[in-house]
Enzyme design. Structure first.
Site, PDB file in Angstrom:
ATOM      1  N   SER A  19     -22.333   3.927  32.772  1.00  0.00           N
ATOM      2  CA  SER A  19     -22.353   5.256  33.401  1.00  0.00           C
ATOM      3  C   SER A  19     -22.762   6.336  32.395  1.00  0.00           C
ATOM      4  O   SER A  19     -23.430   7.309  32.763  1.00  0.00           O
ATOM      5  CB  SER A  19     -21.005   5.583  34.049  1.00  0.00           C
ATOM      6  OG  SER A  19     -20.021   5.861  33.082  1.00  0.00           O
ATOM      7  N   LEU A  99     -19.446  -3.877  14.988  1.00  0.00           N
ATOM      8  CA  LEU A  99     -20.701  -4.063  14.246  1.00  0.00           C
ATOM      9  C   LEU A  99     -20.420  -4.281  12.755  1.00  0.00           C
ATOM     10  O   LEU A  99     -19.505  -3.665  12.193  1.00  0.00           O
ATOM     11  CB  LEU A  99     -21.590  -2.839  14.460  1.00  0.00           C
ATOM     12  CG  LEU A  99     -22.051  -2.679  15.921  1.00  0.00           C
ATOM     13  CD1 LEU A  99     -22.527  -1.267  16.195  1.00  0.00           C
ATOM     14  CD2 LEU A  99     -23.120  -3.701  16.270  1.00  0.00           C
ATOM     15  N   ASN A 113     -21.663   6.982  18.704  1.00  0.00           N
ATOM     16  CA  ASN A 113     -20.824   6.322  19.709  1.00  0.00           C
ATOM     17  C   ASN A 113     -20.057   7.381  20.475  1.00  0.00           C
ATOM     18  O   ASN A 113     -19.834   8.489  19.972  1.00  0.00           O
ATOM     19  CB  ASN A 113     -19.830   5.387  18.994  1.00  0.00           C
ATOM     20  CG  ASN A 113     -18.930   4.649  19.963  1.00  0.00           C
ATOM     21  OD1 ASN A 113     -19.385   4.165  21.015  1.00  0.00           O
ATOM     22  ND2 ASN A 113     -17.645   4.555  19.644  1.00  0.00           N
ATOM     23  N   SER A 142     -14.854  11.964  22.314  1.00  0.00           N
ATOM     24  CA  SER A 142     -15.547  12.383  21.091  1.00  0.00           C
ATOM     25  C   SER A 142     -16.851  11.614  20.964  1.00  0.00           C
ATOM     26  O   SER A 142     -16.879  10.395  21.161  1.00  0.00           O
ATOM     27  CB  SER A 142     -14.701  12.061  19.853  1.00  0.00           C
ATOM     28  OG  SER A 142     -13.383  12.553  19.976  1.00  0.00           O
ATOM     29  N   GLU A 149     -15.843   1.589   9.402  1.00  0.00           N
ATOM     30  CA  GLU A 149     -14.456   1.629   9.902  1.00  0.00           C
ATOM     31  C   GLU A 149     -14.478   2.004  11.390  1.00  0.00           C
ATOM     32  O   GLU A 149     -15.161   2.970  11.763  1.00  0.00           O
ATOM     33  CB  GLU A 149     -13.699   2.705   9.121  1.00  0.00           C
ATOM     34  CG  GLU A 149     -12.217   2.680   9.281  1.00  0.00           C
ATOM     35  CD  GLU A 149     -11.561   1.729   8.286  1.00  0.00           C
ATOM     36  OE1 GLU A 149     -10.378   1.485   8.459  1.00  0.00           O
ATOM     37  OE2 GLU A 149     -12.246   1.258   7.364  1.00  0.00           O
ATOM     38  N   ASP A 151     -14.195   3.582  14.888  1.00  0.00           N
ATOM     39  CA  ASP A 151     -13.909   4.903  15.467  1.00  0.00           C
ATOM     40  C   ASP A 151     -13.524   5.943  14.404  1.00  0.00           C
ATOM     41  O   ASP A 151     -12.659   6.791  14.638  1.00  0.00           O
ATOM     42  CB  ASP A 151     -12.782   4.811  16.518  1.00  0.00           C
ATOM     43  CG  ASP A 151     -13.125   3.859  17.653  1.00  0.00           C
ATOM     44  OD1 ASP A 151     -14.317   3.769  17.998  1.00  0.00           O
ATOM     45  OD2 ASP A 151     -12.214   3.217  18.188  1.00  0.00           O
ATOM     46  N   GLN A 179     -16.173  14.278  31.865  1.00  0.00           N
ATOM     47  CA  GLN A 179     -16.551  15.098  30.701  1.00  0.00           C
ATOM     48  C   GLN A 179     -17.489  14.346  29.758  1.00  0.00           C
ATOM     49  O   GLN A 179     -18.389  14.932  29.171  1.00  0.00           O
ATOM     50  CB  GLN A 179     -15.306  15.558  29.934  1.00  0.00           C
ATOM     51  CG  GLN A 179     -14.451  16.539  30.689  1.00  0.00           C
ATOM     52  CD  GLN A 179     -15.252  17.732  31.191  1.00  0.00           C
ATOM     53  OE1 GLN A 179     -16.025  18.336  30.446  1.00  0.00           O
ATOM     54  NE2 GLN A 179     -15.094  18.055  32.460  1.00  0.00           N
TER      55      GLN A 179
HETATM   56  C1  GRF Z   1     -16.495   4.954  28.125  1.00  0.00           C
HETATM   57  O1  GRF Z   1     -15.190   5.304  28.470  1.00  0.00           O
HETATM   58  C2  GRF Z   1     -16.749   5.228  26.669  1.00  0.00           C
HETATM   59  O2  GRF Z   1     -16.039   6.325  26.188  1.00  0.00           O
HETATM   60  C3  GRF Z   1     -16.251   3.965  26.019  1.00  0.00           C
HETATM   61  O3  GRF Z   1     -16.581   2.928  26.908  1.00  0.00           O
HETATM   62  C4  GRF Z   1     -16.715   3.447  28.234  1.00  0.00           C
HETATM   63  C5  GRF Z   1     -18.092   3.100  28.691  1.00  0.00           C
HETATM   64  O4  GRF Z   1     -18.313   3.407  30.031  1.00  0.00           O
HETATM   65  N1  GRF Z   1     -16.830   3.816  24.711  1.00  0.00           N
HETATM   66  P1  GRF Z   1     -19.773   3.308  30.631  1.00  0.00           P
HETATM   67  O5  GRF Z   1     -20.244   1.852  30.449  1.00  0.00           O
HETATM   68  O6  GRF Z   1     -20.657   4.259  29.928  1.00  0.00           O
HETATM   69  O7  GRF Z   1     -19.600   3.612  32.093  1.00  0.00           O
END
Ligand code: GRF
Length: 200
Positions: A19, A99, A113, A142, A149, A151, A179
């Site tokens: 998404s 990774l 990310n 974020s 490391e 996140d 959001q």
């Molecule tokens: C999101 O909540 C993102 O923050 C996390 O994984 C989820 C991915 O959702 N890293 P989508 O595949 O983009 O719908």
């Protein structure tokens, strides 16, 4: 007359529904973001987001991690595929693989990310439930640079949402995701602004 600047290229990595990837593609289609999606790459052949990208005539590729004997070999194959498109940014959008530091260093300064918490709070999984359990009043998402490391890299941009009295993890996740879909295109725009004629 303003000199024409080539449109920056991005590669998006997904593992599932995609998404956030869709929100980036939509922002481009609505002229809110001036970049080209050079390719969408998944580590899972069945990732739902791949179909959407194909319908939008975006190049897709699958590098199936189950076909590699080690994480290092998978990461090498993935890096090779990404390099093929010479992207200005590599966008992790729900890419569910840890990774190697070789991979991260190879794309240093270009690899970002999106994480569903207000980093540095709640690194890792189950962020929404953990934020509720901790009695937080505020939560969010974020966009950050990826470093070896988990996140942990420098934050580019954050979005805040309130935590309400009757929130469950699912209700809160939906509020955060809404959001995220604004945040990611904005962060990409901000990072690529020096390479385009667009203001951030
Ligand atoms: C999101 O909540 C993102 O923050 C996390 O994984 C989820 C991915 O959702 N890293 P989508 O595949 O983009 O719908």
């Amino acid at each position: 007359m303003q000199a024409s600047v080539p449109i920056p290229a991005i590669v998006i990595l997904i593992s599932g529904r995609g998404s956030n990837m869709r929100s980036i593609i939509k922002a481009i289609q609505n002229d809110k973001l001036s970049v080209k999606v050079a390719a969408v790459i998944s580590n899972r052949p069945d990732a739902a987001g791949l179909k959407f990208a194909q319908q939008e005539n975006i190049t897709t590729a699958v590098i199936d991690h189950t076909q590699f004997a080690s994480r290092a070999l998978f990461d090498q194959a993935l890096a090779q595929e990404i390099d093929h498109y010479s992207p200005d940014l590599v966008i992790l959008a729900g890419f569910m693989r840890i990774l190697t530091s070789d991979f991260v260093h190879h794309f240093s300064g270009k690899l970002i990310n999106i994480h569903p918490s207000l980093l540095p709070k709640f690194k890792g999984l189950n962020t929404h439930q953990r934020a509720i359990d901790a009695g937080e009043k505020e939560h969010g998402a974020s966009v950050h640079f990826v470093t070896p490391e988990l996140d942990d890299g420098p934050v580019v941009l954050q979005a805040y949402v309130p935590i309400l009295k009757d929130d469950t993890a699912n209700i809160l996740a939906a509020r955060v995701l809404e959001q995220e879909h604004k945040l990611y295109p904005n962060a990409i725009k901000q990072l690529l602004a020096p390479k385009t004629n667009n203001k951030p």
